[in-house]
Design an enzyme around this catalytic site. Structure first.
Site, PDB file in Angstrom:
ATOM      1  N   GLY A 194     -27.933  58.442  38.878  1.00 31.01           N
ATOM      2  CA  GLY A 194     -27.597  59.287  40.007  1.00 31.01           C
ATOM      3  C   GLY A 194     -28.579  60.447  40.094  1.00 31.01           C
ATOM      4  N   CYS A 195     -28.656  61.086  41.255  1.00 28.83           N
ATOM      5  CA  CYS A 195     -29.624  62.178  41.431  1.00 28.83           C
ATOM      6  C   CYS A 195     -29.243  63.399  40.594  1.00 28.83           C
ATOM      7  CB  CYS A 195     -29.785  62.532  42.902  1.00 28.83           C
ATOM      8  SG  CYS A 195     -28.254  62.909  43.784  1.00 28.83           S
ATOM      9  N   TYR A 196     -27.995  63.850  40.676  1.00 28.55           N
ATOM     10  CA  TYR A 196     -27.569  64.971  39.833  1.00 28.55           C
ATOM     11  C   TYR A 196     -27.641  64.620  38.349  1.00 28.55           C
ATOM     12  CZ  TYR A 196     -25.893  68.032  43.609  1.00 28.55           C
ATOM     13  OH  TYR A 196     -25.811  68.860  44.689  1.00 28.55           O
ATOM     14  N   PRO A 197     -27.159  63.446  37.920  1.00 29.31           N
ATOM     15  CA  PRO A 197     -27.316  63.095  36.515  1.00 29.31           C
ATOM     16  C   PRO A 197     -28.768  63.054  36.048  1.00 29.31           C
ATOM     17  CG  PRO A 197     -25.605  61.736  37.485  1.00 29.31           C
ATOM     18  CD  PRO A 197     -26.249  62.498  38.612  1.00 29.31           C
ATOM     19  N   THR A 198     -29.695  62.710  36.923  1.00 27.23           N
ATOM     20  CA  THR A 198     -31.104  62.716  36.521  1.00 27.23           C
ATOM     21  C   THR A 198     -31.512  64.099  36.034  1.00 27.23           C
ATOM     22  OG1 THR A 198     -31.724  60.894  38.002  1.00 27.23           O
ATOM     23  CG2 THR A 198     -33.477  62.406  37.328  1.00 27.23           C
TER      24      THR A 198
END
Length: 308
Positions: free
Chosen positions: A114-118
């Site tokens: 995911g973008c935030y998890p990245t």
């Protein structure tokens, strides 16, 4: 050697950006379907099973349906940009900087982060692994993202309602990114996640504030920065900055980027720290990550087609 690629969901924001990164790449032949064919399950099934690589740019439920269309004994290798398979058995997590490039090279099924998890994992996973921060701390992660990450509905809303300055969401505290952030960082607790959207088309800043003085056996800021710099020394898309900037900004209009920038900011006594990641939610947070995995899986230059 030419590889066939089918982007299932090619008309969405992520699919269009992937196609843009593959434009002019002679090693890839894109399988394209007409509007009518995209709505025909038989046509999609044929394309999915004919392709050497299928990239799924679909909602979670549709991504699961697409995988079910694949022949069990088929040779199609899959990159899923949805969140449907990020913790599923048999799927490799598509973050080469964390799992190692060779894991992607050899994978048949790859699930995009995911973008935030990245941003969160780029900061936290190396520090937790090095035991410079505790696994059992109740971490908080906040962040702001451009509105393109919300899909066509949110894009339309932000472009139609020009007075929106800030949109906080995830108020139920059960966001789908939580399991991913906890498990991939090796934490004992879900972080408290506070995401928001701002009136910029793309880009995001992800932040983990840490009270070093309140923790047992936590490292000071300089050691945290040094470990991140060591960990990413050979990662061509990641920069660990040595400076402590006065501000970090997102621009309303900025070009695509597949880079990931990290900062460790602290007070003078290094008792409190702000771990900060800046990335493009459509780049390293989505389309760029998919193309990076595709490059590794196909034996291409890892950085080919990326916006660096």
């Amino acid at each position: 050697m030419t590889h066939t690629v089918f982007i299932d969901g090619a008309e969405g924001t992520t699919g269009l950006e992937i196609a843009d990164r593959l434009e002019g790449r002679e090693e890839f032949e894109i399988i394209r379907l007409s509007d009518a064919e995209r709505k025909d399950p038989d046509c999609r099934r044929t394309a999915l099973n004919f392709a050497d690589f299928a990239i799924l740019c679909l909602p979670d439920e549709a991504a699961v349906e697409a995988v079910a269309m694949l022949n069990e004994d088929g040779n199609t290798r899959v990159i899923d940009a949805s969140s449907a398979h990020r913790g599923a058995p048999g799927w490799t997590y598509g973050f080469p900087e964390l799992v190692g490039p060779q894991a992607i090279v050899n994978a048949k099924r790859v699930a995009n982060p995911g973008c935030y998890p990245t941003g969160f994992l780029a900061l936290m996973a190396p520090l937790i692994r090095a035991r410079l921060l505790p696994r059992d701390w109740p971490y908080t992660v906040s962040g702001v993202s451009g509105y393109s990450g919300g899909g066509k509905g949110l894009i339309k809303r932000f472009e139609d309602e020009s007075d929106i300055a800030y949109r906080a969401y995830g108020m139920s505290l059960d966001h789908k990114h939580l399991t991913e952030m906890k498990s991939k960082a090796g934490l004992e607790h879900n972080p408290v996640f506070a995401p928001a959207v701002v009136p910029a088309f793309r880009g995001m800043i992800v932040e983990v504030p840490v009270h070093i003085a309140a923790m047992r056996n936590a490292a000071k800021a300089e050691k945290l920065r040094a470990e991140l710099a060591r960990y990413y020394a050979e990662a061509p898309l990641v920069t660990v900055h040595e400076d402590q900037p006065d501000e970090l900004v997102l621009r309303r209009e900025q070009g695509p980027s597949d880079r990931l920038d990290l900062w460790v900011c602290s007070d003078a006594d290094e008792e409190t720290v702000r771990l900060i990641a800046r990335l493009d939610n459509l780049g390293k947070g989505a389309s760029g990550a998919a193309v990076q995995s595709l490059n590794l899986m196909s034996g291409s230059d890892e950085l080919a087609g990326l916006r660096i």
